[in-house]
Design a protein around this motif. Structure first.
Motif, short mmCIF file in Angstrom:
data_model
loop_
_atom_site.label_atom_id
_atom_site.label_comp_id
_atom_site.label_asym_id
_atom_site.label_seq_id
_atom_site.Cartn_x
_atom_site.Cartn_y
_atom_site.Cartn_z
N ARG A 95 -0.30 10.13 -14.25
CA ARG A 95 0.67 9.09 -14.58
C ARG A 95 0.92 8.16 -13.39
O ARG A 95 1.25 6.98 -13.59
CB ARG A 95 1.98 9.71 -15.05
N GLU A 96 0.77 8.64 -12.17
CA GLU A 96 0.95 7.78 -11.00
C GLU A 96 -0.18 6.75 -10.94
O GLU A 96 0.06 5.58 -10.64
CB GLU A 96 0.97 8.63 -9.73
N ALA A 97 -1.40 7.18 -11.23
CA ALA A 97 -2.52 6.23 -11.27
C ALA A 97 -2.34 5.25 -12.43
O ALA A 97 -2.68 4.07 -12.31
CB ALA A 97 -3.83 6.99 -11.42
N GLN B 1 -9.26 3.40 -11.00
CA GLN B 1 -8.26 3.15 -9.96
C GLN B 1 -8.22 4.31 -8.98
O GLN B 1 -8.07 4.12 -7.77
CB GLN B 1 -6.89 2.96 -10.61
N ALA B 2 -8.36 5.53 -9.50
CA ALA B 2 -8.39 6.70 -8.64
C ALA B 2 -9.63 6.70 -7.75
O ALA B 2 -9.58 7.12 -6.59
CB ALA B 2 -8.36 7.98 -9.49
N ARG C 260 0.81 -1.21 0.00
CA ARG C 260 0.00 0.00 0.00
C ARG C 260 0.85 1.27 0.00
O ARG C 260 0.39 2.33 0.37
CB ARG C 260 -0.91 0.00 1.25
N ALA C 261 2.11 1.12 -0.45
CA ALA C 261 2.99 2.29 -0.47
C ALA C 261 2.47 3.34 -1.45
O ALA C 261 2.65 4.53 -1.26
CB ALA C 261 4.41 1.89 -0.84
N GLU C 262 1.82 2.87 -2.54
CA GLU C 262 1.32 3.79 -3.55
C GLU C 262 -0.15 4.10 -3.24
O GLU C 262 -1.04 3.31 -3.55
CB GLU C 262 1.47 3.18 -4.93
N VAL C 263 -0.40 5.19 -2.64
CA VAL C 263 -1.75 5.63 -2.32
C VAL C 263 -2.03 6.90 -3.10
O VAL C 263 -1.28 7.87 -3.02
CB VAL C 263 -1.92 5.87 -0.80
N LEU C 264 -3.10 6.89 -3.87
CA LEU C 264 -3.44 8.03 -4.69
C LEU C 264 -4.27 9.03 -3.90
O LEU C 264 -5.11 8.65 -3.09
CB LEU C 264 -4.23 7.58 -5.93
N ARG C 265 -4.02 10.30 -4.16
CA ARG C 265 -4.76 11.39 -3.53
C ARG C 265 -5.23 12.34 -4.63
O ARG C 265 -4.76 12.26 -5.77
CB ARG C 265 -3.89 12.10 -2.51
#
Length: 429
Positions: free
Chosen positions: A95-97, A187-188, A84-89
């Motif tokens: 590009r992160e999503a 995903q977001a 869960r290191a990659e958490v979108l805000r």
């Protein structure tokens, strides 16, 4: 004392106000400020971290120096975050999503599908949307993006040397782009970075006005005759092993990636017994069990087909069986590809489909079939089957490994249809 009470009000109310103004909790997965202090002969780094279970804990790590202690603590924080290191805000980049979404696609889909999505994402989507914040990817921005894709044009050179203007991306390609953007924005939504998926509110992607999809086109009997006569006499085509490959394609209906993946062990040229009410006969077959596809960074990848219908048994007409027996040698390894390419050490290896397509582009100019591709041979096979009324649509779907009918949901699939070999032998012999 009275002046202090008069200035600050009721002491009980003051305490209550302090309770309600307590420090807010850390966001899930985040840590507080790091403090580092000396302790005897080493240094200790400490901080608070709130786990994804909502509990805030104190962690500490030590090192021989301040830097070593800080690095040790940072390594521990990364380890605790895990997957869960990659958490979108809301302020995260598109590009992160996209990176998170592509990671899931590569885990769940075949390499060929993931490679197609990655290419579309890299060439069409990220150059225009990659640096946008997720909160900025609303319906208006995405609608403008797809409008730009629809208006983009390219110049195409005609056979007579003139150039005409055509859409840069076909409607089907833009539909794939929409599916990719929709998956990324979903995903977001899963990360609560946005409330809803804006792609759902976009208009449908329509084909250009006046555009009519070209009907499927296979080779006529005269075109087949002209092609086979030319390919047998052309030295370049013979060196490229095209005569046998084309006949196999016409007689089996396999996709070009499936043809390149067929091994001798997938063939039963003696035939398998098929029993009917009147007689029993041996039907030569090919078992379609794998496919080859070029994947960026991996080379030519062998996989087992995308769907269950892609794995099938196809009967072979007699002219194909005769051709295959002529090229089979006693010392051939059953695991070798039938239409092999010489490897670096001389060992037969799988042929690249792109090399076959290149040979076809050279050949089609000589037979005045500028529109022909390897998929044309598959359409020819399907057209011959379609002309035979005794074969049901379900039988044709089983043989092609692709067609979808409503009855497919309810009817058992995958039977062998030996009569197809008889029809193909009569049409192509």
């Amino acid at each position: 004392m009275s002046l202090e009470i008069e200035a600050h009000g009721n002491p009980a109310e003051t305490l209550s106000r302090r309770d309600t103004m307590a420090r807010p909790p850390l966001p899930l997965g985040e840590h507080g400020s790091i403090s580092i202090a000396p302790k005897r002969d080493h240094w200790v780094a400490r901080c608070r971290v709130r786990g994804f279970d909502g509990v805030t804990r104190h962690i500490q790590k030590s090192g021989k120096s301040k830097t070593a202690a800080r690095l040790a603590l940072q390594d521990e924080l990364r380890a605790q975050r895990g997957e869960r290191a990659e958490v979108l805000r809301p302020e995260s980049r598109f590009r992160e999503a996209a990176d998170i979404w592509m990671g899931k696609i590569r885990e769940r889909r075949e390499d060929s599908t993931a490679d197609t999505y990655a290419s579309c994402l890299r060439n069409q989507v990220l150059p225009q949307l990659g640096e946008l914040r997720l909160v900025e990817c609303d319906v208006a921005h995405l609608d403008a993006f797809f409008s730009r894709l629809e208006r983009a044009r390219k110049l195409v050179q005609q056979a007579d040397g003139s150039t005409i203007e055509k859409p840069q991306l076909a409607a089907n390609t833009r539909r794939m782009v929409r599916a990719i953007v929709g998956g990324i924005m979903q995903q977001a939504v899963l990360h609560h970075a946005v409330a809803t998926n804006p792609v759902r509110d976009l208009e449908r992607i329509e084909s250009p006005k006046g555009h009519k999809k070209a009907p499927p086109r296979g080779l006529t009997a005269e075109e087949r005759r002209r092609l086979l006569v030319c390919v047998d006499a052309d030295k370049t085509a013979v060196r490229a092993d095209m005569p046998d490959l084309i006949r196999f394609a016409l007689g089996s209906g396999l996709r070009i990636g499936e043809i390149c993946a067929v091994r001798w062990m997938d063939l039963d040229l003696d035939g398998i017994p098929v029993v009917s009410e009147k007689d029993m006969r041996l039907v030569p077959v090919v078992a379609v069990r794998q496919n080859v596809y070029p994947v960026k960074g991996k080379g030519l990848v062998v996989h087992g087909g995308k769907t269950s219908t892609a794995l099938r048994i196809v009967p072979l007409p007699q002219f194909v069986v005769t051709q295959l027996r002529a090229r089979l040698h006693a010392d051939d390894d059953p695991a070798w590809p039938v239409f092999a390419s010489a490897g670096r050490n001389g060992q037969p290896t799988y042929r690249w489909p792109s090399n076959v397509r290149r040979s076809v582009r050279v050949l089609r100019e000589k037979v005045d079939l500028d529109w022909m591709t390897p998929h044309t041979w598959r359409r020819t096979y399907a057209t011959i089957l379609d002309d035979e009324m005794s074969l049901t649509d379900r039988a044709k779907a089983d043989l092609m490994g692709q067609a979808k009918f409503l009855k497919d949901t309810y009817v058992s699939r995958g039977e062998l249809h030996p009569d197809a070999a008889v029809f193909l032998d009569a049409a192509l012999r």
